[in-house]
Motif scaffolding. Structure first.
Motif, mmCIF file in Angstrom:
data_model
loop_
_atom_site.group_PDB
_atom_site.id
_atom_site.type_symbol
_atom_site.label_atom_id
_atom_site.label_comp_id
_atom_site.label_asym_id
_atom_site.label_seq_id
_atom_site.Cartn_x
_atom_site.Cartn_y
_atom_site.Cartn_z
ATOM 1 N N UNK A 54 0.844 -1.206 0.000
ATOM 2 C CA UNK A 54 0.000 0.000 0.000
ATOM 3 C C UNK A 54 0.878 1.255 0.000
ATOM 4 N N UNK A 55 1.936 1.232 0.818
ATOM 5 C CA UNK A 55 2.845 2.386 0.864
ATOM 6 C C UNK A 55 3.547 2.577 -0.484
ATOM 7 N N UNK A 56 4.013 1.477 -1.073
ATOM 8 C CA UNK A 56 4.699 1.562 -2.376
ATOM 9 C C UNK A 56 3.740 2.014 -3.481
ATOM 10 N N UNK A 57 2.494 1.545 -3.404
ATOM 11 C CA UNK A 57 1.492 1.940 -4.402
ATOM 12 C C UNK A 57 1.248 3.441 -4.349
ATOM 13 N N UNK A 108 4.077 5.129 -6.006
ATOM 14 C CA UNK A 108 4.237 4.855 -7.436
ATOM 15 C C UNK A 108 3.054 5.300 -8.297
ATOM 16 N N UNK A 109 1.979 5.788 -7.666
ATOM 17 C CA UNK A 109 0.800 6.198 -8.442
ATOM 18 C C UNK A 109 1.119 7.218 -9.533
ATOM 19 N N UNK A 110 1.941 8.242 -9.275
ATOM 20 C CA UNK A 110 2.258 9.186 -10.360
ATOM 21 C C UNK A 110 2.924 8.503 -11.552
ATOM 22 N N UNK A 111 3.791 7.518 -11.276
ATOM 23 C CA UNK A 111 4.467 6.805 -12.364
ATOM 24 C C UNK A 111 3.461 5.970 -13.152
ATOM 25 N N UNK A 121 -3.787 7.560 -17.363
ATOM 26 C CA UNK A 121 -4.957 7.766 -16.503
ATOM 27 C C UNK A 121 -4.541 8.592 -15.299
ATOM 28 N N UNK A 122 -5.496 9.297 -14.726
ATOM 29 C CA UNK A 122 -5.223 10.137 -13.558
ATOM 30 C C UNK A 122 -5.653 9.403 -12.302
ATOM 31 N N UNK A 123 -4.690 8.829 -11.603
ATOM 32 C CA UNK A 123 -4.986 8.090 -10.376
ATOM 33 C C UNK A 123 -4.627 8.960 -9.169
ATOM 34 N N UNK A 124 -5.609 9.634 -8.619
ATOM 35 C CA UNK A 124 -5.389 10.439 -7.419
ATOM 36 C C UNK A 124 -5.495 9.534 -6.197
ATOM 37 N N UNK A 125 -4.537 9.607 -5.257
ATOM 38 C CA UNK A 125 -4.570 8.723 -4.080
ATOM 39 C C UNK A 125 -5.878 8.778 -3.304
ATOM 40 N N UNK A 126 -6.447 9.987 -3.119
ATOM 41 C CA UNK A 126 -7.678 10.108 -2.321
ATOM 42 C C UNK A 126 -8.862 9.431 -3.010
#
Length: 763
Positions: free
Chosen positions: A315-318, A321-324, A331-336
């Motif tokens: 979960x921490x690594x995800x 790495x979401x911006x990458x 696609x736009x993956x916003x953490x929230x």
């Protein structure tokens, strides 16, 4: 997967929103017409069908229509922007779609003519963070629009995207006639079904509905499609926005599962390989009265605990790495947004399932040890245990090699798309976007001449669109080989005299448009080879001189161009007609420039443009870049496929490295004795490596047909595709063997170089 499957689900009534699919087929007199296939439908259709449905079907609660996006020059004070993706839409828009209006009244915002609702992002460009409602924008250096609302930016998982909404009453001012024309196509129709209404009953009533309203066109029919199916499951053409690929979702799902399985296999392999180290622990526990079931639960709990620790780290690594991943996937993956309650629940289930899957066999295997044999020191791994480990190595390397080969095939296909001869010149082609500006159109020839006079310019042309952009269809009658006029609906390009020569589109027969022939601008068309074939001509030359009738223009065919790929290579070249576009119908100027001094040429063109068209901003792009945008989704697919493939290979290699380490440790005395007896380092390395390399070779043999089967399915999405060559698998096999060899080489060489005295001194 969650992002792709959630498209358009932000609408609160998405389960009851449907859209109208329409077909426009040519039907000869007396011809029997079959039911249309799903591919025959298109989402883009005529205007009258919407009000007719709302009037005839009580099941329809709300209906909304919107038109194809337009681009307008918007001006407020000293801010002047060419704004793309503005759509004219009915005032019922906010009753059908769950777009959040931040400013303005949703009941009245899209009622009055010259009303515009801007997205929050665009409103802030013009007005900052002040209230935009009531302010006026100048449009295309003429009309003025009143801002009647500001809507929150459309969610990323929406097929319908826009930068602004214009009232449909504005479009009625522009062209009232098209709203009653069943044959004019420029509208998308959506409606909300009432509670408990039956869509099947509506579909069954369609034939009677069409008889009442559109009896003159037997080739026209409609169907209804749920908005939930629009993004991933629709086969209709002329979509209002992007479409996804269910096969890609399945593929990435499989890759994700493969990576987990490879990791689980590693765990099982290493757990059973290390069984000797835990054998005495099991023996002592059993002697002390611990039941086998308790041992199984202990080992299973250890596996689940490892899985839980791994999930926490994941979960921490995800999050990091979401911006990458966003950049790689487009696609736009916003953490929230990404970390939802639903995803958390799935993570818990996945974590437990992974722990159980990885730990079940080792727990069962370890709990079956016989305590007497273990404590006496006569315990040895069984042949079945060794065979299982070998099978697991083969399994994980089969999957890894399949992914390596798949990656090679994906990139070979993408390279093929980029290098394929499209039949026209797109390199060094600058496109100036003037969006049908009246003053530019009135002075088009003189503006073209001014641009052509600049150093570095080879030629200049104008057209309604360029390859890769939207093209309309046109009902066209052409004289067939039997002398009879045949009606079909090919695509249409409106161009000037210089377009074909500027883009270097070769002729198959006849001639190009020419200023030397006065009638070419009013009584001539050029068609492509696909259109000639559509109208029954086997040889392009046979179509020259034949009569045509199209959009109020009659004359003869003067030329046939060779098929050129004016659309993505996902589709075959479609029938196309090219005709001279009168001033008022053109939007683009194409400028072929020399490869040298590109920056200086663009600077000179900008200076010239400001002098000949000061009312328009200098907006340009390169044709090759815009055309290649059609393959962005494929490029992102390739990036992600490569990323996951590398991850799977890395995990497989980690398992192989661990297994090689354990094997070397188990055979340390054997290696020492062999060295004392004269074995060389090379002999020792070959001895330890050959068993692993044999397993990898077996995996290669299994992986090749598996990869061919999977990737042939993926290649079916392309009309122009590579043939999978043996060379790809030869290279893949070499890479796999090298990766495996490098993975185990450190341990094998280390074991071979060890001092034999240290390993056998206790014997």
């Amino acid at each position: 997967m969650q992002h792709e499957l959630s498209y358009d689900r932000y609408n609160t009534r998405h389960d009851r929103i449907y859209r109208v699919l329409q077909t426009f087929r040519s039907v000869e007199k007396g011809q029997k017409i079959t039911a249309p296939a799903p591919e025959d439908y298109q989402v883009w259709g005529c205007a009258p069908v919407g009000p007719a449905l709302a009037a005839d079907f009580p099941q329809v609660k709300e209906m909304v229509q919107f038109m194809s996006p337009v681009s307008l020059l918007l001006e407020y004070g000293d801010k002047r922007l060419q704004q793309e993706n503005l759509i004219c839409i009915d005032s019922t828009a906010f009753k059908v779609f769950s777009w959040k209006l931040l400013q303005g009244n949703p009941q009245t915002a899209l009622v009055a003519p010259n009303s515009i609702v801007l997205t929050q992002k665009i409103a802030e460009k013009f007005f900052g963070h002040t209230n935009a409602v009531g302010k006026t924008l100048r449009v295309n250096n003429g009309d003025h629009f009143t801002v009647t609302g500001v809507v929150a930016d459309v969610p990323a998982n929406s097929q319908i995207a826009f930068n602004g909404l214009i009232s449909m009453s504005t479009a009625r001012k522009w062209r009232e006639d098209v709203f009653s024309a069943w044959g004019y196509v420029d509208f998308y129709t959506y409606f909300v079904l009432k509670d408990h209404a039956d869509i099947a009953a509506m579909q069954a009533a369609v034939p009677a509905f069409l008889k009442r309203h559109n009896m003159e066109d037997p080739g026209y029919t409609i169907a209804f499609e749920k908005i939930d199916d629009a993004y991933l499951h629709s086969k209709a053409s002329r979509q209002p926005g992007p479409v996804g690929s269910m096969s890609n979702i399945y593929l990435f799902c499989c890759i994700g599962i493969i990576i987990l399985i490879i990791a689980c296999v590693n765990f099982m392999n290493l757990s059973t390989a290390r069984s000797l180290e835990r054998a005495k622990e099991v023996g002592v526990r059993k002697v002390l009265g611990v039941q086998p079931s308790a041992l199984r639960w202990q080992f299973l709990f250890e596996s689940i605990l490892i899985s839980m620790i791994a999930a926490t780290l994941a979960v921490a690594l995800t999050n990091l790495s979401l911006p990458v991943v966003s950049a790689l996937s487009g696609k736009d993956f916003a953490p929230k947004v990404f970390f939802s309650g639903q995803l958390a629940a799935w993570m818990v289930i996945l974590t437990l399932a992974t722990g159980v899957l990885a730990g079940a066999y080792p727990a069962w295997f370890l709990s079956r040890f016989q305590p007497i044999a273990v404590l006496k020191g006569v315990f040895k791994p069984s042949n079945s245990n060794i065979s299982l480990r070998k099978a697991l190595v083969i399994f994980q390397f089969t999957l890894s090699i399949t992914l390596i080969a798949g990656t090679a095939i994906v990139y070979t296909e993408l390279k093929f798309l980029n290098n394929h001869d499209l039949g026209f010149t797109k390199d060094q082609m600058l496109v100036l976007n003037f969006e049908g500006d009246d003053q530019v159109q009135q002075n088009l020839e003189s503006i073209k001449k001014s641009l052509a006079d600049q150093p570095g310019v080879v030629s200049v042309a104008a057209s309604r669109a360029v390859p890769g952009e939207f093209l309309p269809n046109a009902g066209t009658d052409i004289q067939g080989p039997d002398g009879q006029m045949t009606n079909k609906i090919p695509l249409i390009y409106e161009i000037d005299f210089d377009f074909i020569s500027c883009l270097k589109i070769p002729l198959a027969a006849g001639r190009n448009f020419s200023r030397a022939f006065i009638t070419d601008s009013t009584q001539a068309i050029v068609i492509n080879e696909a259109a000639a074939k559509l109208y029954g001509y086997r040889h392009p030359a046979d179509a020259i001189g034949k009569k045509f009738s199209q959009w109020g223009r009659q004359g003869t065919i003067i030329g046939v161009v060779k098929n050129f790929n004016f659309r993505s290579l996902h589709t075959e070249v479609e029938p196309l007609t090219l005709r001279y576009g009168m001033p008022g119908s053109l939007n683009r100027i194409e400028v072929a420039i020399k490869a040298e001094h590109v920056a200086a040429t663009i600077t000179a063109l900008e200076k010239t443009w400001k002098s000949v068209a000061p009312q328009r901003p200098f907006l340009y792009y390169f044709l090759d870049q815009s055309f290649n945008k059609q393959y962005e989704a494929d490029q992102h697919f390739g990036y992600l496929f490569s990323l996951f493939s590398c991850l799977a290979i890395l995990i497989a290699c980690l398992g192989l490295f661990g297994l090689a380490t354990f094997t070397a440790q188990q055979r340390v005395k054997e290696i020492g004795i062999r060295k004392v007896l004269g074995a060389s380092v090379y002999n020792i390395v070959v001895l330890i490596s050959k068993d692993f390399m044999r397993l990898v070779l077996i995996a290669i043999v299994i992986a090749i047909p598996l990869c061919i089967l999977i990737m042939n399915q993926w290649l079916k999405d392309f009309a122009y595709r590579i043939t999978i060559s043996p060379g790809i698998f030869i290279i893949t096999a070499i890479i796999a063997l090298l990766i495996a060899l490098l993975t185990i080489s450190w341990q094998t060489i280390k074991a071979a170089l060890a001092n034999p005295v240290e390993s056998i001194k206790n014997e």
